[in-house]
Design a protein around this motif. Structure first.
Motif, mmCIF file in Angstrom:
data_model
loop_
_atom_site.group_PDB
_atom_site.id
_atom_site.type_symbol
_atom_site.label_atom_id
_atom_site.label_comp_id
_atom_site.label_asym_id
_atom_site.label_seq_id
_atom_site.Cartn_x
_atom_site.Cartn_y
_atom_site.Cartn_z
ATOM 1 N N PHE A 135 0.837 -1.201 0.000
ATOM 2 C CA PHE A 135 0.000 0.000 0.000
ATOM 3 C C PHE A 135 0.875 1.255 0.000
ATOM 4 N N ARG A 136 0.614 2.150 -0.938
ATOM 5 C CA ARG A 136 1.330 3.424 -0.977
ATOM 6 C C ARG A 136 0.375 4.622 -1.010
ATOM 7 N N SER A 137 -0.922 4.358 -1.028
ATOM 8 C CA SER A 137 -1.918 5.432 -1.016
ATOM 9 C C SER A 137 -2.862 5.223 0.154
ATOM 10 N N ILE A 138 -3.194 6.324 0.827
ATOM 11 C CA ILE A 138 -4.131 6.272 1.939
ATOM 12 C C ILE A 138 -4.909 7.583 1.975
ATOM 13 N N ALA A 139 -6.174 7.498 2.357
ATOM 14 C CA ALA A 139 -7.024 8.697 2.487
ATOM 15 C C ALA A 139 -8.127 8.367 3.472
ATOM 16 N N GLN A 140 -8.851 9.383 3.921
ATOM 17 C CA GLN A 140 -9.877 9.131 4.918
ATOM 18 C C GLN A 140 -11.071 10.058 4.761
ATOM 19 N N THR A 141 -12.209 9.560 5.245
ATOM 20 C CA THR A 141 -13.395 10.373 5.475
ATOM 21 C C THR A 141 -13.611 10.400 6.982
ATOM 22 N N SER A 142 -14.707 10.970 7.437
ATOM 23 C CA SER A 142 -14.935 11.053 8.880
ATOM 24 C C SER A 142 -15.175 9.681 9.506
ATOM 25 N N ASP A 143 -15.619 8.698 8.718
ATOM 26 C CA ASP A 143 -15.933 7.393 9.310
ATOM 27 C C ASP A 143 -15.141 6.224 8.745
ATOM 28 N N ALA A 144 -14.250 6.468 7.777
ATOM 29 C CA ALA A 144 -13.527 5.352 7.172
ATOM 30 C C ALA A 144 -12.149 5.779 6.677
ATOM 31 N N VAL A 145 -11.256 4.800 6.604
ATOM 32 C CA VAL A 145 -9.927 4.977 6.019
ATOM 33 C C VAL A 145 -9.850 4.082 4.797
ATOM 34 N N PHE A 146 -9.206 4.580 3.751
ATOM 35 C CA PHE A 146 -9.080 3.839 2.495
ATOM 36 C C PHE A 146 -7.603 3.634 2.178
ATOM 37 N N ILE A 147 -7.241 2.407 1.803
ATOM 38 C CA ILE A 147 -5.869 2.097 1.426
ATOM 39 C C ILE A 147 -5.888 1.392 0.075
ATOM 40 N N LEU A 148 -4.918 1.732 -0.759
ATOM 41 C CA LEU A 148 -4.908 1.291 -2.149
ATOM 42 C C LEU A 148 -3.551 0.699 -2.496
ATOM 43 N N THR A 149 -3.556 -0.487 -3.081
ATOM 44 C CA THR A 149 -2.312 -1.148 -3.451
ATOM 45 C C THR A 149 -1.743 -0.583 -4.744
ATOM 46 N N VAL A 150 -0.445 -0.789 -4.905
ATOM 47 C CA VAL A 150 0.193 -0.546 -6.190
ATOM 48 C C VAL A 150 0.207 -1.874 -6.962
ATOM 49 N N VAL A 188 -7.826 -5.171 -12.749
ATOM 50 C CA VAL A 188 -6.830 -6.126 -13.219
ATOM 51 C C VAL A 188 -6.296 -5.660 -14.567
ATOM 52 N N ASN A 189 -5.017 -5.363 -14.617
ATOM 53 C CA ASN A 189 -4.364 -4.941 -15.858
ATOM 54 C C ASN A 189 -2.861 -5.012 -15.613
ATOM 55 N N GLU A 190 -2.134 -5.564 -16.558
ATOM 56 C CA GLU A 190 -0.691 -5.730 -16.362
ATOM 57 C C GLU A 190 0.038 -4.391 -16.208
ATOM 58 N N LYS A 191 -0.601 -3.305 -16.653
ATOM 59 C CA LYS A 191 0.021 -1.980 -16.543
ATOM 60 C C LYS A 191 -0.464 -1.179 -15.340
ATOM 61 N N VAL A 192 -1.410 -1.709 -14.596
ATOM 62 C CA VAL A 192 -2.014 -0.916 -13.530
ATOM 63 C C VAL A 192 -0.998 -0.632 -12.419
ATOM 64 N N PHE A 193 -1.021 0.614 -11.927
ATOM 65 C CA PHE A 193 -0.135 1.017 -10.840
ATOM 66 C C PHE A 193 -0.659 2.331 -10.276
ATOM 67 N N TYR A 194 -1.326 2.268 -9.124
ATOM 68 C CA TYR A 194 -1.907 3.476 -8.532
ATOM 69 C C TYR A 194 -0.915 4.126 -7.564
ATOM 70 N N ASP A 195 -0.926 5.468 -7.553
ATOM 71 C CA ASP A 195 0.124 6.225 -6.893
ATOM 72 C C ASP A 195 -0.339 7.141 -5.772
ATOM 73 N N SER A 196 -1.577 7.653 -5.830
ATOM 74 C CA SER A 196 -1.985 8.653 -4.850
ATOM 75 C C SER A 196 -3.503 8.708 -4.750
#
Length: 348
Positions: A85-100, A123-131
């Motif tokens: 996980f390299r991305s994280i964000a939040q709302t008032s009731d939840a935290v979200f984490i996203l894989t690269v 699902v994609n061989e090129k997928v890579f989320y950053d922020s």
């Protein structure tokens, strides 16, 4: 005479205020308090009052506390995948984490129950989320490297329950070799009405939207570019107009030119600062709150540096090279994480 005395008194007040502000903005030392020591590489953290939520490699996530109350840690597992996980964000009731990497997995963590749910998968061989960032409790966004000829851009309008990927028809085109860097979860910045995406690689640009990503304007940057590991690795905006981008050449970490630039017009134009001075490659840069955009702190390959004049000059406050990202708690304290530790930094 009364006017003269009043003028002197007024001038003394102005001078006193100026001296006070100057002293307030001038840090000379940093105190380090350890919050977590663990075998982890983390580039993602977000602060919720007393809690510092984090996410990292090997599926690790959780929070540490600023007042010594019990912390929380867990490991997410999915089949035989090595989740990072390299991305994280939040709302008032939840935290979200996203894989690269492939597959992209976006998890929602309920703050009260700690229940975890998978809310997006790609699902994609090129997928890579950053922020990833949230504008409010309903609207959130995440960006990633191109799987087609444009940046990957997903959004939610229901508080993170569901996410949709935006078509390339509604996004600017990326040039060959242009991408994002998952250095510190700061490639995407949301400030009031404006959203900023900063790219690097063979082309380094700033993409600006004033309508929540429905349309974009694209501006070139003066940062070093042209190779795979060059350009803007991170950014921060003090407000809608004043911002900084930084990065450089990852493979030449001492190179301290064409690696930091300032904007005062919302990303339209950029001016290089402190050429051949200060730090080299940097992974995260942040404005100090309450300083009118004058004070900035960065962490990177050359340690922690500080500027109190909008990046014109920098002073090294820590030699530590292990910090990858940081966020401010207030105008004098921040939390930093990176290799094997999370710490509280108190600036004095």
């Amino acid at each position: 005479m009364k006017k003269y005395l009043f003028s002197i008194l007024f001038a003394n007040i102005i001078v006193s205020c100026s001296v006070f502000n100057s002293e307030r903005l001038s840090f000379t030392t940093v105190k380090i308090d350890n919050l977590l020591s663990e075998a982890i590489s983390s580039r993602a953290l977000t602060i919720e009052e007393n809690k510092v939520w984090y996410a990292g490699n090997n599926g690790k996530y959780g929070y540490v506390t600023l007042d010594g109350t019990p912390s929380f840690s867990e490991v997410l597992k999915k089949e035989e995948l090595k989740l990072e996980f390299r991305s994280i964000a939040q709302t008032s009731d939840a935290v979200f984490i996203l894989t690269v990497a492939n597959p992209a997995l976006l998890y929602k963590i309920d703050k009260k129950t700690k229940e975890v749910s998978l809310v997006y998968q790609e699902v994609n061989e090129k997928v890579f989320y950053d922020s990833m960032q949230f504008l409010n409790d309903k609207e959130g966004f995440a960006i990633g490297d191109p799987t087609e000829n444009c940046p990957s851009f997903i959004k939610t309008v229901d508080g993170g329950q569901t996410w949709q990927k935006v078509s390339c028809d509604n996004l600017p085109k990326f040039e060959s070799g242009e991408a994002f860097f998952a250095a510190s979860n700061t490639n995407l910045i949301v400030k009031q009405k404006r959203m900023f995406m900063v790219s690097g690689g063979k082309k380094s640009r700033v993409l600006v939207s004033e309508d929540k990503g429905q349309s974009w304007k694209v501006y070139d940057t003066p940062l070093v570019q042209g190779e795979a590991m060059t350009g803007a690795f991170c950014a921060d905006f003090y407000n809608e107009n004043v911002g900084i981008i930084a990065g450089g050449n990852y493979q030449k970490p001492e190179q301290n030119f064409q690696n930091k630039a300032i904007t005062k017009d919302g990303g339209k134009t950029w001016q290089l600062v402190s050429e051949n001075e200060g730090f080299g490659y940097v992974s995260c840069v942040q404005f100090v709150p309450g300083t009118q955009g004058k004070s900035i702190v960065e962490v990177g390959a050359n340690g922690l540096f500080y500027s109190n004049n909008l990046g014109k000059n920098w002073k090294q406050l820590l030699p530590d090279k292990d910090f990858l990202t940081l966020r401010f708690i207030d105008g004098k304290a921040a939390v930093a994480t990176g290799k094997n530790r999370i710490v509280k930094l108190t600036f004095e």
